[in-house]
Write a protein that holds these residues in place. Structure first.
Motif, mmCIF file in Angstrom:
data_model
loop_
_atom_site.group_PDB
_atom_site.id
_atom_site.type_symbol
_atom_site.label_atom_id
_atom_site.label_comp_id
_atom_site.label_asym_id
_atom_site.label_seq_id
_atom_site.Cartn_x
_atom_site.Cartn_y
_atom_site.Cartn_z
ATOM 1 N N LEU A 101 37.089 48.495 29.468
ATOM 2 C CA LEU A 101 36.448 49.788 29.688
ATOM 3 C C LEU A 101 37.284 50.940 29.159
ATOM 4 C CD1 LEU A 101 35.197 48.913 33.215
ATOM 5 C CD2 LEU A 101 33.715 49.497 31.330
ATOM 6 N N ALA A 106 41.381 54.163 35.389
ATOM 7 C CA ALA A 106 40.323 53.968 36.372
ATOM 8 C C ALA A 106 39.869 52.520 36.432
ATOM 9 C CB ALA A 106 39.128 54.862 36.049
ATOM 10 N N SER A 107 40.170 51.735 35.396
ATOM 11 C CA SER A 107 39.658 50.370 35.424
ATOM 12 C C SER A 107 40.650 49.377 36.022
ATOM 13 C CB SER A 107 39.212 49.928 34.028
ATOM 14 O OG SER A 107 40.120 50.351 33.062
ATOM 15 N N LEU A 108 41.724 49.895 36.629
ATOM 16 C CA LEU A 108 42.631 49.017 37.354
ATOM 17 C C LEU A 108 42.653 49.431 38.828
ATOM 18 C CD1 LEU A 108 45.625 48.994 34.860
ATOM 19 C CD2 LEU A 108 43.918 47.226 35.181
ATOM 20 N N ASN A 109 42.465 48.461 39.686
ATOM 21 C CA ASN A 109 42.484 48.725 41.116
ATOM 22 C C ASN A 109 43.872 49.230 41.535
ATOM 23 O OD1 ASN A 109 42.479 48.564 43.894
ATOM 24 N ND2 ASN A 109 41.301 46.674 43.951
ATOM 25 N N LYS A 111 45.440 49.581 44.200
ATOM 26 C CA LYS A 111 46.155 48.954 45.315
ATOM 27 C C LYS A 111 46.601 47.528 45.005
ATOM 28 C CE LYS A 111 45.679 52.394 47.973
ATOM 29 N NZ LYS A 111 45.758 53.031 49.231
ATOM 30 N N ARG A 112 46.356 47.084 43.777
ATOM 31 C CA ARG A 112 46.716 45.716 43.447
ATOM 32 C C ARG A 112 47.790 45.689 42.369
ATOM 33 N NH1 ARG A 112 44.990 42.295 47.337
ATOM 34 N NH2 ARG A 112 42.817 42.621 47.809
ATOM 35 N N TRP A 116 48.183 40.323 39.961
ATOM 36 C CA TRP A 116 46.962 39.986 40.699
ATOM 37 C C TRP A 116 45.744 40.339 39.872
ATOM 38 C CZ3 TRP A 116 42.461 41.970 42.624
ATOM 39 C CH2 TRP A 116 41.836 41.252 43.652
ATOM 40 N N GLU A 120 43.046 37.707 38.516
ATOM 41 C CA GLU A 120 41.818 37.657 39.313
ATOM 42 C C GLU A 120 40.691 36.865 38.660
ATOM 43 O OE1 GLU A 120 39.511 41.095 40.000
ATOM 44 O OE2 GLU A 120 38.752 40.364 41.923
ATOM 45 N N ILE A 124 38.614 33.849 40.537
ATOM 46 C CA ILE A 124 37.174 33.816 40.781
ATOM 47 C C ILE A 124 36.547 32.584 40.139
ATOM 48 C CG2 ILE A 124 34.998 35.014 40.349
ATOM 49 C CD1 ILE A 124 36.623 37.615 40.213
ATOM 50 N N TYR B 165 37.068 50.040 37.932
ATOM 51 C CA TYR B 165 37.637 48.734 38.266
ATOM 52 C C TYR B 165 36.653 47.854 39.006
ATOM 53 C CZ TYR B 165 39.190 51.048 42.673
ATOM 54 O OH TYR B 165 39.272 51.751 43.827
ATOM 55 N N ALA B 169 35.578 44.216 37.579
ATOM 56 C CA ALA B 169 35.566 43.020 38.419
ATOM 57 C C ALA B 169 34.198 42.353 38.382
ATOM 58 C CB ALA B 169 35.935 43.381 39.854
ATOM 59 N N ALA B 174 32.970 38.648 39.827
ATOM 60 C CA ALA B 174 33.274 38.766 41.249
ATOM 61 C C ALA B 174 31.987 38.900 42.057
ATOM 62 C CB ALA B 174 34.171 39.971 41.489
ATOM 63 N N ARG B 178 33.418 39.551 47.591
ATOM 64 C CA ARG B 178 34.733 39.682 46.985
ATOM 65 C C ARG B 178 35.006 41.121 46.561
ATOM 66 N NH1 ARG B 178 38.643 36.596 45.025
ATOM 67 N NH2 ARG B 178 40.019 37.863 43.750
ATOM 68 N N ALA B 181 35.754 42.966 49.810
ATOM 69 C CA ALA B 181 36.997 42.606 50.499
ATOM 70 C C ALA B 181 38.237 42.906 49.658
ATOM 71 C CB ALA B 181 36.958 41.128 50.880
ATOM 72 N N CYS B 182 38.169 42.639 48.345
ATOM 73 C CA CYS B 182 39.379 42.760 47.528
ATOM 74 C C CYS B 182 39.499 44.077 46.800
ATOM 75 C CB CYS B 182 39.426 41.636 46.495
ATOM 76 S SG CYS B 182 39.546 40.031 47.227
ATOM 77 N N HIS B 183 38.378 44.765 46.578
ATOM 78 C CA HIS B 183 38.478 45.979 45.765
ATOM 79 C C HIS B 183 38.123 47.248 46.527
ATOM 80 C CE1 HIS B 183 39.316 43.896 42.009
ATOM 81 N NE2 HIS B 183 38.498 42.963 42.447
ATOM 82 N N PRO B 186 40.505 47.682 50.382
ATOM 83 C CA PRO B 186 41.900 48.159 50.309
ATOM 84 C C PRO B 186 42.001 49.618 49.885
ATOM 85 C CG PRO B 186 41.655 46.082 49.147
ATOM 86 C CD PRO B 186 40.283 46.533 49.498
ATOM 87 N N ASN B 187 41.007 50.101 49.155
ATOM 88 C CA ASN B 187 41.068 51.473 48.671
ATOM 89 C C ASN B 187 40.465 52.480 49.638
ATOM 90 O OD1 ASN B 187 42.286 51.535 45.899
ATOM 91 N ND2 ASN B 187 40.851 49.839 45.709
#
Lengths: 327, 272
Positions: A101, A106-109, A111-112, A116, A120, A124, B165, B169, B174, B178, B181-183, B186-187
């Motif tokens: 993207l 913005a395309s990376l979480n 908090k992770r 990870w 991911e 999955i 994000y 995913a 995903a 999922r 729970a995972c994305h 946590p945020n």
């Protein structure tokens, strides 16, 4: 090239949005973000998709990557239509079509950790042990030119270019074949842009990847693509080999776009400044969608929508005067 | 994070107050100086002394023991009601924010309808329907807390589900559980934690209010609100009886509010 089966074929792919009318909240209006888009992408090539913002190029990419469902039309992957595939085949095809993207942060979480995020897709879709996954992640990070130690860092600790490398790594994790690159370099500064573009080229060579390269930057597209499609108001107006289009554009919109391309040498090409605004997608113009801004518009254009015409082998333009518009 | 917590006065004061509350609670689980419900007509209205640290009440019961036992009630009602509110509010808010459309409309209008009533009135109605007691108090307060959690969950879901994000995913296959729970979860943890802390203090106040009105905790089970009510009649002659439960309520609520504010400041920023 015609002897090779296309990897991906879009037939009349459409994506409409329904929005509430401003005047009457009970009335729903339709926005045709992508309207009957048809194109073929062959294995190993890079198909560039250009157009100004709002023309539907990103929406098309998102539909392909499975983020949005198509409203109508057919996606054929590897010679088979998505609608004819079984659930398992579809999931396999989806794994092979991945997207990178536009906005790398913005395309990376947030908090992770990077490890990870890159791992991911395996978590999955595949059944690996934690060690195997970590090893694959480390290999992939190295492939995209990142240090292994990045795996234990958070996205905000990386630079924009590094983040985009992480996105590419995550997209390639599932051994994808078709990568939709949605404005991958437009958020990066120029020196980093070239690094990412060269990385993409290298990966294409080593991993036999096929790219759908979406961009509004004509220089970048010319550098990357083998073939090119130009979109305007949700429709494809011209497509063909890059050299054909850059050398002999037949659609007035393509000509206008190309004339604005900045270049070091003065090419002596007259800048075609388009008058007016892009028409609203809520009320697209009659006939040829471009007639409101076209210099050559005649009565015919206002009434009849033009057909795709073949200019030469593999070069098509959607204009009534495509055959006359030489040079 | 730990360094920043040390610099945040709200967080520090709140944490100290709550630590004191926790110590009191844990001690009360082990033992209390006297049986909190044992009456002793010989020793009514004793002022604070070494024998009775905080004096005795109108039945000669040890106030310190009752305050300690009351901490258990506060804790039970607070936790249970926040848990109920959080669970129901999160589920409703998640459905509402993730799906949008008609489901969102229906749930939000229901929440609006509930929010049209002041919380304490709604809790009173519920308790009248299901009968008084600590369990029904917790239940009633939990129900009144639902809209708050629902709204905050919905807002977070609506905002986060559009981010890139989540799209990425999705394209990697995903599933919806999922993604949540995972994305998403946590945020949105920090606003949720802050809301929960503040809801806890609201629940303590509301429990005190309901018990004061005679509908919450039933005698002889000790409750700070109930003690306040009983002390009211003797305010002029034995002021410390009212002063002690009042102080306990104030300090605990203050502790939770400060902790909530502190947590908001601490978790609000990008830098971890």
């Amino acid at each position: 090239m015609s002897a090779v089966e296309p990897l991906l074929e879009l037939r009349d792919l459409s994506r409409y949005y329904r929005v509430k009318s401003k005047k009457n909240p009970f009335l729903k209006q339709q926005i045709k973000a992508v309207d009957r888009l048809s194109l073929s992408i062959y294995p190993g090539e890079t198909f560039g998709l250009v157009g100004e913002s709002g023309c539907g190029k990103s929406t098309a990419g998102h539909v392909l990557a499975g983020i949005l469902p198509p409203t109508a039309g057919e996606i054929r992957y590897g010679g088979k239509s998505f609608s004819a595939m079984s659930g398992r085949e579809k999931a396999a095809a989806r794994r092979e079509i991945q997207i990178v993207l536009q906005d790398p942060s913005a395309s990376l979480n947030p908090k992770r950790k990077i490890g990870w995020i890159v791992g991911e897709p395996l978590l999955i879709n595949a059944d690996y042990s934690k060690q195997a996954r970590q090893r694959l992640v480390a290999e992939m990070l190295e492939t995209v030119g990142l240090d292994e130690s990045c795996a234990s860092r958070y996205p905000h600790e990386l630079s924009g270019g590094q983040r985009q490398r992480v996105n590419i790594a995550a997209a390639l994790m599932l051994a994808s074949k078709l990568l939709v690159a949605d404005e991958v370099v437009s958020a990066l500064d120029v020196s980093v842009q070239s690094q990412i573009l060269n990385l993409l080229k290298k990966l294409q060579r080593t991993r036999q990847l096929t790219y759908l390269f979406i961009s509004h930057d004509l220089n970048v597209v010319q550098y990357m693509s083998d073939r090119l499609g130009v979109m305007y108001l949700g429709r494809l107006v011209e497509y063909g080999a890059v050299d054909d289009i850059y050398g002999d554009a037949r659609h007035p919109y393509t000509k206008a776009l190309l004339s604005t391309m900045p270049s070091v040498a003065d090419r002596g090409v007259e800048r075609i400044i388009l008058e007016g605004e892009v028409p609203s997608l809520l009320a697209p113009p009659s006939g040829c969608a471009f007639h409101t801004r076209c210099r050559q518009a005649r009565d015919l254009c206002r009434q009849t929508p033009p057909e795709m015409r073949e200019i030469c082998r593999g070069h098509y333009a959607c204009c009534h005067f495509a055959l006359e518009n030489k040079g | 994070m730990i360094k920043k917590a040390g610099r945040n006065t709200n967080f520090k004061v709140g944490a100290i107050l709550l630590c004191l509350f926790l110590i009191l609670l844990i001690l009360s689980l082990i033992c209390t100086p006297y049986d909190p419900n044992k009456m002793n007509t010989q020793a009514k209205f004793q002022p604070p002394s070494f024998q009775h640290l905080l004096g005795t009440d109108n039945f000669g019961r040890d106030i310190f023991s009752r305050v300690m036992k009351g901490a258990q009630t506060v804790c039970f009602v607070g936790f249970t009601s926040v848990a109920i509110g959080l669970a129901a509010g999160f589920i409703l808010g998640a459905v509402s924010g993730y799906l949008g459309g008609p489901a969102d409309e229906v749930i939000m209008r229901l929440m609006d309808a509930q929010m049209a009533f002041p919380g304490i009135i709604l809790a009173l109605v519920l308790i009248t329907l299901i009968g008084p007691g600590s369990v029904s108090t917790a239940l009633a307060l939990g129900v009144t807390a639902v809209p708050r959690f629902c709204r905050i969950t919905r807002a977070c879901f609506m905002q986060i589900k559009e981010l890139d994000y989540i799209k990425a995913a999705k394209s990697r296959g995903a599933s919806v559980p999922r993604l949540i729970a995972c994305h998403i979860l946590p945020n949105m943890l920090s606003p949720l934690i802050v809301t929960a802390t503040l809801a806890f203090s609201t629940a303590i106040l509301a429990e005190a209010g309901l018990s004061y009105l005679g509908l919450g905790i039933q005698p002889p089970q000790p409750s700070w609100g109930k003690m306040l009510f009983e002390a009211q009649a003797y305010l002029l002659t034995n002021p410390w009886y009212a002063f002690i439960p009042g102080c306990m309520i104030t300090l605990t609520v203050l502790g939770f509010n400060l902790l909530g504010d502190g947590l908001r400041d601490l978790t609000d920023t990008k830098t971890l």
